[in-house]
Design a protein around this motif. Structure first.
Motif, mmCIF file in Angstrom:
data_model
loop_
_atom_site.group_PDB
_atom_site.id
_atom_site.type_symbol
_atom_site.label_atom_id
_atom_site.label_comp_id
_atom_site.label_asym_id
_atom_site.label_seq_id
_atom_site.Cartn_x
_atom_site.Cartn_y
_atom_site.Cartn_z
ATOM 1 N N GLU A 117 -32.888 61.882 -18.209
ATOM 2 C CA GLU A 117 -33.084 63.321 -18.020
ATOM 3 C C GLU A 117 -32.473 63.795 -16.711
ATOM 4 O O GLU A 117 -31.808 64.833 -16.658
ATOM 5 C CB GLU A 117 -34.575 63.657 -18.047
ATOM 6 N N ARG A 157 -29.358 66.353 -16.436
ATOM 7 C CA ARG A 157 -29.662 67.604 -15.725
ATOM 8 C C ARG A 157 -28.780 67.782 -14.494
ATOM 9 O O ARG A 157 -28.271 68.874 -14.240
ATOM 10 C CB ARG A 157 -31.135 67.589 -15.326
ATOM 11 N N SER A 158 -28.568 66.723 -13.714
ATOM 12 C CA SER A 158 -27.768 66.842 -12.502
ATOM 13 C C SER A 158 -26.306 67.152 -12.810
ATOM 14 O O SER A 158 -25.638 67.862 -12.052
ATOM 15 C CB SER A 158 -27.874 65.561 -11.670
ATOM 16 N N ASN A 183 -27.018 79.116 -10.501
ATOM 17 C CA ASN A 183 -26.587 77.926 -11.241
ATOM 18 C C ASN A 183 -25.709 77.045 -10.342
ATOM 19 O O ASN A 183 -25.379 77.405 -9.208
ATOM 20 C CB ASN A 183 -25.823 78.313 -12.520
ATOM 21 N N THR A 227 -25.076 68.537 -15.873
ATOM 22 C CA THR A 227 -24.833 69.696 -16.742
ATOM 23 C C THR A 227 -25.658 70.922 -16.384
ATOM 24 O O THR A 227 -25.293 72.041 -16.749
ATOM 25 C CB THR A 227 -25.125 69.329 -18.208
ATOM 26 N N GLY A 228 -26.780 70.709 -15.742
ATOM 27 C CA GLY A 228 -27.674 71.829 -15.447
ATOM 28 C C GLY A 228 -28.629 72.149 -16.567
ATOM 29 O O GLY A 228 -29.462 73.045 -16.439
ATOM 30 N N ILE A 229 -28.534 71.431 -17.687
ATOM 31 C CA ILE A 229 -29.438 71.681 -18.812
ATOM 32 C C ILE A 229 -30.872 71.345 -18.399
ATOM 33 O O ILE A 229 -31.159 70.245 -17.960
ATOM 34 C CB ILE A 229 -29.033 70.845 -20.041
ATOM 35 N N GLY A 230 -31.756 72.304 -18.531
ATOM 36 C CA GLY A 230 -33.150 72.094 -18.162
ATOM 37 C C GLY A 230 -33.492 72.529 -16.765
ATOM 38 O O GLY A 230 -34.659 72.562 -16.383
ATOM 39 N N SER A 231 -32.482 72.862 -15.964
ATOM 40 C CA SER A 231 -32.756 73.285 -14.586
ATOM 41 C C SER A 231 -33.106 74.763 -14.567
ATOM 42 O O SER A 231 -32.868 75.500 -15.532
ATOM 43 C CB SER A 231 -31.548 73.032 -13.688
ATOM 44 N N ALA A 245 -30.740 77.740 -15.859
ATOM 45 C CA ALA A 245 -29.726 77.253 -16.784
ATOM 46 C C ALA A 245 -29.781 78.006 -18.095
ATOM 47 O O ALA A 245 -30.805 78.513 -18.495
ATOM 48 C CB ALA A 245 -29.936 75.774 -17.028
ATOM 49 N N ASN A 255 -29.116 71.483 -9.496
ATOM 50 C CA ASN A 255 -29.586 71.266 -10.863
ATOM 51 C C ASN A 255 -30.893 70.484 -10.927
ATOM 52 O O ASN A 255 -31.685 70.656 -11.857
ATOM 53 C CB ASN A 255 -28.516 70.517 -11.669
ATOM 54 N N THR A 256 -31.115 69.610 -9.952
ATOM 55 C CA THR A 256 -32.241 68.681 -10.035
ATOM 56 C C THR A 256 -33.501 69.220 -9.382
ATOM 57 O O THR A 256 -34.608 68.923 -9.823
ATOM 58 C CB THR A 256 -31.878 67.336 -9.369
#
Length: 530
Positions: free
Chosen positions: A516, A520-521, A277, A523-527, A530, A106-107
Protein backbone atom coordinates in the motif's frame (compact mmCIF):
# COMPACT_ATOMS: atom_id res chain seq x y z
CA UNK A 1 41.17 50.68 4.04
CA UNK A 2 37.59 51.94 4.16
CA UNK A 3 36.71 53.83 7.33
CA UNK A 4 34.26 52.24 9.75
CA UNK A 5 30.72 52.86 8.63
CA UNK A 6 28.65 54.61 11.28
CA UNK A 7 24.90 54.63 10.85
CA UNK A 8 23.22 58.01 11.47
CA UNK A 9 20.99 58.47 14.48
CA UNK A 10 18.01 59.51 12.36
CA UNK A 11 18.04 56.07 10.70
CA UNK A 12 16.93 54.52 13.99
CA UNK A 13 13.52 56.20 13.82
CA UNK A 14 13.04 55.30 10.15
CA UNK A 15 14.01 51.67 10.74
CA UNK A 16 11.68 51.43 13.74
CA UNK A 17 8.78 52.82 11.68
CA UNK A 18 9.48 50.40 8.82
CA UNK A 19 9.73 47.44 11.18
CA UNK A 20 6.48 48.36 12.88
CA UNK A 21 4.77 48.95 9.54
CA UNK A 22 5.80 45.57 8.19
CA UNK A 23 4.63 43.78 11.33
CA UNK A 24 1.25 45.54 11.30
CA UNK A 25 0.65 44.92 7.59
CA UNK A 26 1.58 41.24 7.75
CA UNK A 27 -0.42 40.70 10.93
CA UNK A 28 -3.43 42.20 9.12
CA UNK A 29 -2.83 39.86 6.15
CA UNK A 30 -2.51 36.89 8.50
CA UNK A 31 -5.77 37.83 10.21
CA UNK A 32 -7.64 38.29 6.92
CA UNK A 33 -6.56 35.00 5.33
CA UNK A 34 -6.74 32.87 8.46
CA UNK A 35 -9.12 29.95 8.20
CA UNK A 36 -8.82 27.30 10.86
CA UNK A 37 -12.00 25.28 10.87
CA UNK A 38 -10.09 21.97 11.08
CA UNK A 39 -6.62 20.70 11.94
CA UNK A 40 -6.01 20.36 8.19
CA UNK A 41 -6.60 24.10 7.81
CA UNK A 42 -4.30 24.95 10.71
CA UNK A 43 -1.44 22.55 9.87
CA UNK A 44 -1.57 22.37 6.06
CA UNK A 45 -3.83 25.23 4.87
CA UNK A 46 -6.23 22.59 3.59
CA UNK A 47 -3.76 21.69 0.82
CA UNK A 48 -5.06 24.53 -1.32
CA UNK A 49 -1.88 26.32 -2.45
CA UNK A 50 -0.58 25.90 -6.00
CA UNK A 51 2.91 24.64 -6.78
CA UNK A 52 4.05 28.15 -7.74
CA UNK A 53 2.67 29.71 -4.56
CA UNK A 54 4.11 26.99 -2.39
CA UNK A 55 7.45 27.17 -4.19
CA UNK A 56 7.77 30.89 -3.44
CA UNK A 57 6.71 30.18 0.15
CA UNK A 58 9.28 27.37 0.34
CA UNK A 59 12.01 29.76 -0.71
CA UNK A 60 10.69 32.23 1.84
CA UNK A 61 10.73 29.53 4.50
CA UNK A 62 14.24 28.40 3.56
CA UNK A 63 15.99 31.70 2.79
CA UNK A 64 16.59 32.54 6.40
CA UNK A 65 18.74 35.07 8.19
CA UNK A 66 21.62 32.68 7.52
CA UNK A 67 21.19 33.17 3.78
CA UNK A 68 20.69 36.92 3.74
CA UNK A 69 22.90 38.07 6.62
CA UNK A 70 25.23 35.18 7.44
CA UNK A 71 26.31 34.24 3.90
CA UNK A 72 26.73 37.83 2.74
CA UNK A 73 28.93 38.46 5.78
CA UNK A 74 30.89 35.25 5.30
CA UNK A 75 31.66 36.19 1.67
CA UNK A 76 32.61 39.75 2.64
CA UNK A 77 35.06 38.57 5.28
CA UNK A 78 36.24 35.18 4.00
CA UNK A 79 35.63 35.52 0.27
CA UNK A 80 35.23 32.41 -1.87
CA UNK A 81 34.93 30.05 1.10
CA UNK A 82 31.91 31.98 2.38
CA UNK A 83 30.10 31.30 -0.91
CA UNK A 84 30.39 27.56 -0.28
CA UNK A 85 27.40 27.87 2.06
CA UNK A 86 25.30 29.07 -0.90
CA UNK A 87 26.40 26.16 -3.07
CA UNK A 88 25.62 23.62 -0.36
CA UNK A 89 22.19 25.08 0.37
CA UNK A 90 21.24 25.09 -3.32
CA UNK A 91 22.56 21.66 -4.36
CA UNK A 92 20.71 20.14 -1.42
CA UNK A 93 17.37 20.72 -3.12
CA UNK A 94 18.16 18.02 -5.69
CA UNK A 95 17.66 15.46 -2.90
CA UNK A 96 14.16 16.80 -2.30
CA UNK A 97 13.34 17.06 -5.99
CA UNK A 98 14.50 13.56 -6.95
CA UNK A 99 13.79 11.50 -3.83
CA UNK A 100 11.62 13.17 -1.23
CA UNK A 101 8.93 15.66 -2.30
CA UNK A 102 6.37 13.53 -4.17
CA UNK A 103 6.67 10.45 -1.98
CA UNK A 104 6.36 12.43 1.25
CA UNK A 105 3.32 14.31 -0.10
CA UNK A 106 1.58 11.09 -1.09
CA UNK A 107 2.40 9.12 2.05
CA UNK A 108 1.85 11.65 4.86
CA UNK A 109 -0.78 14.09 6.00
CA UNK A 110 0.70 16.77 8.25
CA UNK A 111 4.14 15.78 9.59
CA UNK A 112 7.20 13.65 8.95
CA UNK A 113 5.87 11.26 11.61
CA UNK A 114 3.01 10.31 9.26
CA UNK A 115 5.52 9.00 6.71
CA UNK A 116 7.80 7.17 9.13
CA UNK A 117 4.93 5.51 11.00
CA UNK A 118 2.95 4.48 7.91
CA UNK A 119 4.11 0.85 8.04
CA UNK A 120 5.69 0.84 11.52
CA UNK A 121 4.36 0.71 15.07
CA UNK A 122 2.67 4.07 15.42
CA UNK A 123 3.34 5.26 18.96
CA UNK A 124 7.13 4.78 19.36
CA UNK A 125 7.91 5.98 15.84
CA UNK A 126 5.71 9.07 16.10
CA UNK A 127 7.27 9.89 19.46
CA UNK A 128 10.77 9.59 17.99
CA UNK A 129 9.83 11.73 14.96
CA UNK A 130 8.43 14.43 17.26
CA UNK A 131 11.55 14.44 19.45
CA UNK A 132 13.70 14.81 16.35
CA UNK A 133 11.52 17.60 14.96
CA UNK A 134 11.58 19.54 18.21
CA UNK A 135 15.37 19.23 18.55
CA UNK A 136 16.09 20.36 14.98
CA UNK A 137 13.59 23.18 15.18
CA UNK A 138 15.13 24.46 18.40
CA UNK A 139 18.64 24.61 16.91
CA UNK A 140 17.31 26.37 13.80
CA UNK A 141 15.19 28.77 15.83
CA UNK A 142 17.99 29.98 18.06
CA UNK A 143 20.04 30.77 14.95
CA UNK A 144 17.27 33.04 13.68
CA UNK A 145 16.83 34.64 17.09
CA UNK A 146 20.56 35.36 17.23
CA UNK A 147 20.22 37.02 13.84
CA UNK A 148 17.41 39.20 15.17
CA UNK A 149 19.55 40.37 18.07
CA UNK A 150 22.53 41.27 15.90
CA UNK A 151 20.44 42.94 13.21
CA UNK A 152 18.50 45.18 15.54
CA UNK A 153 21.63 46.00 17.55
CA UNK A 154 23.03 47.52 14.37
CA UNK A 155 19.90 49.14 13.00
CA UNK A 156 18.25 50.49 16.14
CA UNK A 157 21.38 51.33 18.07
CA UNK A 158 20.68 48.74 20.78
CA UNK A 159 24.18 47.68 21.78
CA UNK A 160 23.77 46.39 25.34
CA UNK A 161 23.22 42.69 26.00
CA UNK A 162 20.03 43.47 27.91
CA UNK A 163 18.64 45.58 25.09
CA UNK A 164 19.34 42.88 22.52
CA UNK A 165 17.66 40.33 24.79
CA UNK A 166 14.53 42.50 24.79
CA UNK A 167 14.66 42.69 20.99
CA UNK A 168 14.91 38.90 20.71
CA UNK A 169 11.93 38.58 23.05
CA UNK A 170 9.88 40.95 20.88
CA UNK A 171 10.71 38.92 17.76
CA UNK A 172 9.58 35.79 19.59
CA UNK A 173 6.27 37.38 20.58
CA UNK A 174 5.52 38.55 17.03
CA UNK A 175 6.38 35.07 15.76
CA UNK A 176 3.90 33.54 18.19
CA UNK A 177 1.23 35.96 16.99
CA UNK A 178 1.68 34.84 13.37
CA UNK A 179 1.34 31.18 14.32
CA UNK A 180 -1.56 31.58 16.75
CA UNK A 181 -3.61 33.84 14.50
CA UNK A 182 -2.91 32.54 11.01
CA UNK A 183 -1.85 28.91 11.21
CA UNK A 184 -0.27 27.51 8.06
CA UNK A 185 -2.30 29.63 5.65
CA UNK A 186 -1.37 32.91 7.30
CA UNK A 187 2.25 31.85 7.76
CA UNK A 188 2.46 30.84 4.08
CA UNK A 189 1.27 34.26 2.90
CA UNK A 190 3.79 35.95 5.18
CA UNK A 191 6.49 33.78 3.61
CA UNK A 192 5.31 34.62 0.09
CA UNK A 193 5.39 38.36 0.87
CA UNK A 194 8.79 38.04 2.52
CA UNK A 195 10.29 35.99 -0.35
CA UNK A 196 9.08 38.50 -2.93
CA UNK A 197 10.52 41.40 -0.92
CA UNK A 198 13.80 39.56 -0.40
CA UNK A 199 14.29 38.65 -4.06
CA UNK A 200 13.48 42.20 -5.20
CA UNK A 201 15.79 43.67 -2.57
CA UNK A 202 18.83 41.56 -3.45
CA UNK A 203 18.24 42.15 -7.16
CA UNK A 204 18.06 45.91 -6.53
CA UNK A 205 21.27 45.94 -4.49
CA UNK A 206 23.05 43.82 -7.11
CA UNK A 207 22.07 46.21 -9.91
CA UNK A 208 23.18 49.23 -7.88
CA UNK A 209 26.49 47.55 -7.08
CA UNK A 210 27.23 46.73 -10.70
CA UNK A 211 26.34 50.31 -11.60
CA UNK A 212 28.86 51.71 -9.12
CA UNK A 213 31.62 49.66 -10.76
CA UNK A 214 30.58 50.33 -14.35
CA UNK A 215 29.00 46.86 -14.63
CA UNK A 216 32.48 45.40 -14.38
CA UNK A 217 32.55 42.46 -11.96
CA UNK A 218 36.34 42.30 -12.14
CA UNK A 219 36.60 45.88 -10.88
CA UNK A 220 34.27 45.00 -7.98
CA UNK A 221 36.40 41.97 -7.03
CA UNK A 222 39.60 44.00 -7.25
CA UNK A 223 38.23 46.62 -4.87
CA UNK A 224 36.94 43.89 -2.51
CA UNK A 225 40.42 42.35 -2.35
CA UNK A 226 41.94 45.77 -1.68
CA UNK A 227 39.61 46.33 1.29
CA UNK A 228 40.25 42.96 2.93
CA UNK A 229 43.34 42.18 5.07
CA UNK A 230 43.78 38.92 3.16
CA UNK A 231 44.00 40.70 -0.18
CA UNK A 232 43.50 38.64 -3.31
CA UNK A 233 43.39 35.43 -1.26
CA UNK A 234 39.66 36.04 -0.74
CA UNK A 235 39.12 35.40 -4.46
CA UNK A 236 40.24 31.77 -4.21
CA UNK A 237 39.46 28.76 -2.02
CA UNK A 238 41.21 27.91 1.22
CA UNK A 239 41.03 31.10 3.29
CA UNK A 240 38.52 29.71 5.80
CA UNK A 241 38.86 25.96 5.34
CA UNK A 242 42.25 25.47 3.69
CA UNK A 243 44.78 26.04 6.45
CA UNK A 244 45.22 22.49 7.69
CA UNK A 245 44.01 18.94 7.22
CA UNK A 246 41.62 19.46 10.13
CA UNK A 247 40.06 22.47 8.42
CA UNK A 248 39.70 20.46 5.20
CA UNK A 249 37.90 17.78 7.18
CA UNK A 250 35.70 20.37 8.86
CA UNK A 251 34.72 21.73 5.46
CA UNK A 252 33.86 18.26 4.18
CA UNK A 253 31.75 17.71 7.28
CA UNK A 254 29.93 21.01 6.74
CA UNK A 255 29.34 20.19 3.08
CA UNK A 256 27.76 16.85 3.92
CA UNK A 257 25.47 18.53 6.44
CA UNK A 258 24.39 21.26 4.00
CA UNK A 259 23.76 18.96 1.04
CA UNK A 260 21.99 16.19 2.97
CA UNK A 261 20.29 18.28 5.65
CA UNK A 262 17.51 19.83 3.55
CA UNK A 263 15.96 16.42 2.93
CA UNK A 264 15.45 16.02 6.66
CA UNK A 265 14.34 19.53 7.67
CA UNK A 266 10.85 19.15 9.22
CA UNK A 267 9.61 22.63 8.27
CA UNK A 268 10.54 22.00 4.63
CA UNK A 269 8.89 18.57 4.58
CA UNK A 270 5.71 19.97 6.11
CA UNK A 271 5.30 22.45 3.27
CA UNK A 272 4.69 19.61 0.82
CA UNK A 273 1.30 19.02 2.48
CA UNK A 274 0.01 22.49 1.61
CA UNK A 275 -0.48 21.54 -2.06
CA UNK A 276 -3.28 19.34 -3.46
CA UNK A 277 -1.20 16.57 -5.05
CA UNK A 278 2.27 15.20 -5.74
CA UNK A 279 2.61 17.00 -9.07
CA UNK A 280 2.23 20.35 -7.34
CA UNK A 281 4.71 19.23 -4.67
CA UNK A 282 7.29 18.61 -7.40
CA UNK A 283 6.49 21.96 -9.01
CA UNK A 284 6.99 23.57 -5.59
CA UNK A 285 10.57 22.30 -5.45
CA UNK A 286 11.30 23.51 -9.00
CA UNK A 287 9.96 27.00 -8.25
CA UNK A 288 11.85 27.13 -4.98
CA UNK A 289 15.11 25.97 -6.58
CA UNK A 290 15.06 28.58 -9.33
CA UNK A 291 14.13 31.34 -6.89
CA UNK A 292 16.98 30.41 -4.58
CA UNK A 293 19.46 30.03 -7.45
CA UNK A 294 18.86 33.67 -8.41
CA UNK A 295 19.09 34.74 -4.79
CA UNK A 296 22.39 32.98 -4.09
CA UNK A 297 23.98 34.42 -7.22
CA UNK A 298 23.05 37.85 -5.90
CA UNK A 299 24.60 37.07 -2.49
CA UNK A 300 27.93 36.51 -4.25
CA UNK A 301 27.81 40.05 -5.63
CA UNK A 302 26.48 41.50 -2.35
CA UNK A 303 29.16 39.81 -0.27
CA UNK A 304 32.06 41.00 -2.38
CA UNK A 305 30.33 44.37 -2.78
CA UNK A 306 30.21 44.77 1.00
CA UNK A 307 33.93 44.02 1.17
CA UNK A 308 34.59 46.56 -1.59
CA UNK A 309 32.48 49.48 -0.32
CA UNK A 310 32.34 48.91 3.44
CA UNK A 311 35.52 46.95 4.13
CA UNK A 312 35.81 43.68 5.98
CA UNK A 313 37.37 45.29 9.08
CA UNK A 314 34.46 47.71 9.41
CA UNK A 315 32.03 44.80 9.05
CA UNK A 316 33.71 42.68 11.71
CA UNK A 317 33.90 45.58 14.16
CA UNK A 318 30.24 46.59 13.75
CA UNK A 319 27.53 45.42 16.18
CA UNK A 320 26.42 42.04 14.83
CA UNK A 321 29.83 41.30 13.31
CA UNK A 322 29.74 39.46 9.98
CA UNK A 323 25.93 39.53 10.00
CA UNK A 324 26.09 43.33 9.54
CA UNK A 325 27.53 43.21 6.01
CA UNK A 326 24.28 43.49 4.01
CA UNK A 327 22.74 46.33 6.09
CA UNK A 328 26.01 48.30 6.09
CA UNK A 329 26.27 47.88 2.32
CA UNK A 330 22.68 49.04 1.87
CA UNK A 331 23.47 52.25 3.78
CA UNK A 332 26.66 52.76 1.78
CA UNK A 333 24.93 52.61 -1.61
CA UNK A 334 21.49 54.04 -0.84
CA UNK A 335 21.67 55.95 2.40
CA UNK A 336 19.09 55.86 5.17
CA UNK A 337 16.15 54.95 2.93
CA UNK A 338 17.85 51.93 1.36
CA UNK A 339 19.03 50.87 4.81
CA UNK A 340 15.46 51.04 6.07
CA UNK A 341 14.18 48.93 3.19
CA UNK A 342 16.88 46.27 3.61
CA UNK A 343 16.32 46.33 7.36
CA UNK A 344 12.65 45.58 6.85
CA UNK A 345 13.49 42.75 4.46
CA UNK A 346 15.99 41.23 6.88
CA UNK A 347 13.54 41.54 9.74
CA UNK A 348 10.79 40.00 7.60
CA UNK A 349 13.17 37.16 6.76
CA UNK A 350 13.67 36.33 10.42
CA UNK A 351 9.99 36.65 11.33
CA UNK A 352 8.74 34.47 8.47
CA UNK A 353 11.27 31.70 9.08
CA UNK A 354 10.75 31.53 12.83
CA UNK A 355 6.98 31.46 12.31
CA UNK A 356 7.31 28.48 9.96
CA UNK A 357 9.63 26.67 12.35
CA UNK A 358 7.37 27.25 15.33
CA UNK A 359 4.31 26.03 13.43
CA UNK A 360 6.15 22.86 12.41
CA UNK A 361 7.29 22.06 15.93
CA UNK A 362 3.88 22.72 17.46
CA UNK A 363 2.16 20.64 14.76
CA UNK A 364 4.51 17.73 15.37
CA UNK A 365 3.86 17.74 19.12
CA UNK A 366 0.10 18.17 18.78
CA UNK A 367 -0.42 15.72 15.90
CA UNK A 368 2.18 13.07 16.70
CA UNK A 369 2.59 13.17 20.49
CA UNK A 370 -0.77 14.41 21.75
CA UNK A 371 -3.25 13.10 19.18
CA UNK A 372 -1.60 9.79 18.24
CA UNK A 373 0.66 8.81 21.16
CA UNK A 374 -1.16 10.12 24.22
CA UNK A 375 -4.75 10.04 22.93
CA UNK A 376 -4.25 7.12 20.49
CA UNK A 377 -6.12 8.99 17.75
CA UNK A 378 -9.19 9.59 19.93
CA UNK A 379 -9.34 13.37 19.76
CA UNK A 380 -10.97 16.03 17.60
CA UNK A 381 -9.52 18.78 15.43
CA UNK A 382 -10.38 21.59 17.83
CA UNK A 383 -8.53 20.00 20.73
CA UNK A 384 -5.49 19.18 18.57
CA UNK A 385 -5.27 22.76 17.30
CA UNK A 386 -5.62 24.06 20.87
CA UNK A 387 -2.69 21.90 21.98
CA UNK A 388 -0.66 23.10 18.98
CA UNK A 389 -1.23 26.72 19.98
CA UNK A 390 -0.17 26.10 23.57
CA UNK A 391 2.92 24.28 22.29
CA UNK A 392 3.78 27.27 20.09
CA UNK A 393 3.85 29.46 23.19
CA UNK A 394 6.23 27.10 24.99
CA UNK A 395 8.52 26.73 21.96
CA UNK A 396 8.57 30.49 21.50
CA UNK A 397 9.67 31.01 25.09
CA UNK A 398 12.44 28.41 24.88
CA UNK A 399 13.73 29.77 21.56
CA UNK A 400 13.92 33.29 23.02
CA UNK A 401 16.17 32.03 25.81
CA UNK A 402 18.31 30.06 23.34
CA UNK A 403 18.64 33.05 21.02
CA UNK A 404 19.89 35.20 23.90
CA UNK A 405 22.47 32.54 24.79
CA UNK A 406 24.04 32.34 21.31
CA UNK A 407 23.64 36.01 20.36
CA UNK A 408 26.67 37.15 18.34
CA UNK A 409 27.50 33.83 16.64
CA UNK A 410 27.56 33.71 12.81
CA UNK A 411 24.06 32.68 11.76
CA UNK A 412 25.13 30.66 8.72
CA UNK A 413 27.37 28.59 10.97
CA UNK A 414 24.55 27.92 13.47
CA UNK A 415 22.19 26.89 10.68
CA UNK A 416 24.89 24.51 9.43
CA UNK A 417 24.59 22.76 12.79
CA UNK A 418 20.81 22.51 12.37
CA UNK A 419 21.36 20.88 8.96
CA UNK A 420 23.72 18.36 10.58
CA UNK A 421 21.01 17.47 13.10
CA UNK A 422 18.41 17.10 10.33
CA UNK A 423 20.62 14.89 8.16
CA UNK A 424 21.72 12.79 11.14
CA UNK A 425 18.29 12.19 12.68
CA UNK A 426 15.84 12.17 9.77
CA UNK A 427 17.36 11.54 6.35
CA UNK A 428 18.38 7.92 6.87
CA UNK A 429 15.03 6.90 8.32
CA UNK A 430 13.05 8.75 5.65
CA UNK A 431 14.96 7.17 2.77
CA UNK A 432 14.85 3.70 4.30
CA UNK A 433 11.12 4.00 5.09
CA UNK A 434 10.40 5.01 1.49
CA UNK A 435 12.76 2.67 -0.37
CA UNK A 436 13.78 -0.32 1.80
CA UNK A 437 11.06 -2.93 2.30
CA UNK A 438 12.95 -4.76 5.07
CA UNK A 439 13.18 -1.59 7.20
CA UNK A 440 11.24 -1.87 10.46
CA UNK A 441 10.32 -0.08 13.68
CA UNK A 442 13.52 -0.96 15.53
CA UNK A 443 15.61 0.37 12.65
CA UNK A 444 13.60 3.60 12.65
CA UNK A 445 14.11 4.15 16.37
CA UNK A 446 17.81 3.31 16.24
CA UNK A 447 18.31 5.60 13.25
CA UNK A 448 16.53 8.61 14.77
CA UNK A 449 17.76 8.37 18.34
CA UNK A 450 21.23 7.12 17.39
CA UNK A 451 21.82 9.84 14.80
CA UNK A 452 20.33 12.57 16.96
CA UNK A 453 22.23 11.47 20.05
CA UNK A 454 25.54 11.15 18.21
CA UNK A 455 25.13 14.62 16.66
CA UNK A 456 24.20 16.20 19.98
CA UNK A 457 27.08 14.54 21.82
CA UNK A 458 29.65 15.63 19.25
CA UNK A 459 28.38 19.23 19.21
CA UNK A 460 28.42 19.48 23.02
CA UNK A 461 32.03 18.28 23.14
CA UNK A 462 33.21 20.33 20.16
CA UNK A 463 34.81 23.80 19.84
CA UNK A 464 31.32 25.17 19.20
CA UNK A 465 30.47 24.93 22.91
CA UNK A 466 33.84 25.23 24.67
CA UNK A 467 37.59 25.50 24.21
CA UNK A 468 37.67 28.28 21.59
CA UNK A 469 37.48 32.11 21.78
CA UNK A 470 34.30 32.15 19.67
CA UNK A 471 32.65 29.25 21.55
CA UNK A 472 29.37 29.60 23.42
CA UNK A 473 31.31 28.98 26.68
CA UNK A 474 34.75 30.42 25.88
CA UNK A 475 36.05 30.36 29.45
CA UNK A 476 35.93 26.57 29.85
CA UNK A 477 37.32 23.70 27.78
CA UNK A 478 35.79 20.23 27.77
CA UNK A 479 35.95 19.68 23.99
CA UNK A 480 37.40 16.41 22.72
CA UNK A 481 35.83 16.36 19.21
CA UNK A 482 37.95 18.65 17.00
CA UNK A 483 35.42 19.51 14.25
CA UNK A 484 32.91 22.34 14.45
CA UNK A 485 30.34 20.46 12.37
CA UNK A 486 29.75 16.78 13.26
CA UNK A 487 28.07 15.75 9.99
CA UNK A 488 30.93 13.64 8.64
CA UNK A 489 30.62 11.34 11.68
CA UNK A 490 26.99 11.60 12.79
CA UNK A 491 25.36 11.21 9.35
CA UNK A 492 27.04 7.87 8.47
CA UNK A 493 26.39 6.72 12.04
CA UNK A 494 22.66 7.34 11.63
CA UNK A 495 22.55 5.14 8.50
CA UNK A 496 24.62 2.50 10.29
CA UNK A 497 22.37 2.58 13.38
CA UNK A 498 19.27 2.27 11.19
CA UNK A 499 20.68 -0.75 9.34
CA UNK A 500 21.85 -2.51 12.52
CA UNK A 501 18.55 -1.80 14.26
CA UNK A 502 16.63 -3.25 11.34
CA UNK A 503 18.42 -6.58 11.57
CA UNK A 504 18.39 -6.60 15.38
CA UNK A 505 14.64 -6.02 15.46
CA UNK A 506 12.55 -9.17 15.20
CA UNK A 507 9.41 -7.65 13.70
CA UNK A 508 8.69 -8.01 10.01
CA UNK A 509 6.71 -5.28 8.19
CA UNK A 510 3.20 -6.22 7.05
CA UNK A 511 3.47 -7.11 3.32
CA UNK A 512 0.05 -5.59 2.56
CA UNK A 513 1.00 -2.37 4.29
CA UNK A 514 4.29 -2.33 2.38
CA UNK A 515 2.48 -2.70 -0.93
CA UNK A 516 0.00 0.00 0.00
CA UNK A 517 2.78 2.43 0.89
CA UNK A 518 4.69 1.70 -2.31
CA UNK A 519 1.67 2.21 -4.55
CA UNK A 520 0.57 5.29 -2.65
CA UNK A 521 4.01 6.93 -2.64
CA UNK A 522 4.47 6.40 -6.38
CA UNK A 523 0.95 7.11 -7.68
CA UNK A 524 -0.82 9.09 -4.99
CA UNK A 525 -3.76 6.67 -5.02
CA UNK A 526 -5.34 6.78 -1.58
CA UNK A 527 -3.54 9.92 -0.45
CA UNK A 528 -5.26 13.11 0.67
CA UNK A 529 -6.42 15.05 -2.36
CA UNK A 530 -5.89 12.21 -4.81
Amino acid sequence: MTETTVLPEDSTLLNTVIFAGFVLVTLFVVYRVSSQRTSSDYFAAGGRFTGAQNGIALSGDFLSAASFLGIAGAIAVHGYDGFLYSIGFLVAWLVNLLLIAERVRNTGRFTMGDVLSFRMRQRPVRAAAAVSTLAITFVYLIAQMAGAGGLVALLLGVHSAGGQAIVIAVVGLVMMAYVLIGGMKGTTWVQIIKATMLLLAVALITIFLFGKFGYDFTALLTEAAANNPNGRDILGPGLLYGGSDLEHLDFLSLSLALVLGVGGLPHVLMRFYTVPNAREARRSVVWATWSMAGFYLCTLVIGFGAAALVGSEAIVSAPGGENSAAPLLAYEIGGTVMLGVISAVAFATILAVVAGLTLTASASFAHDIYANVLRRGKTDSDQTVKVARMTALVIGGISILGGILVNGQNIAFLVGLAFAFAASANLSTLLFALFWRRFNTTGTLWGIYGGLGACLLLVVFSPVVSGAPEAILPDVDFAFFPLKNPGIVSIPLSFLFAIIGTFVGKERPDPERLDEMEVRSLTGIGSRGA
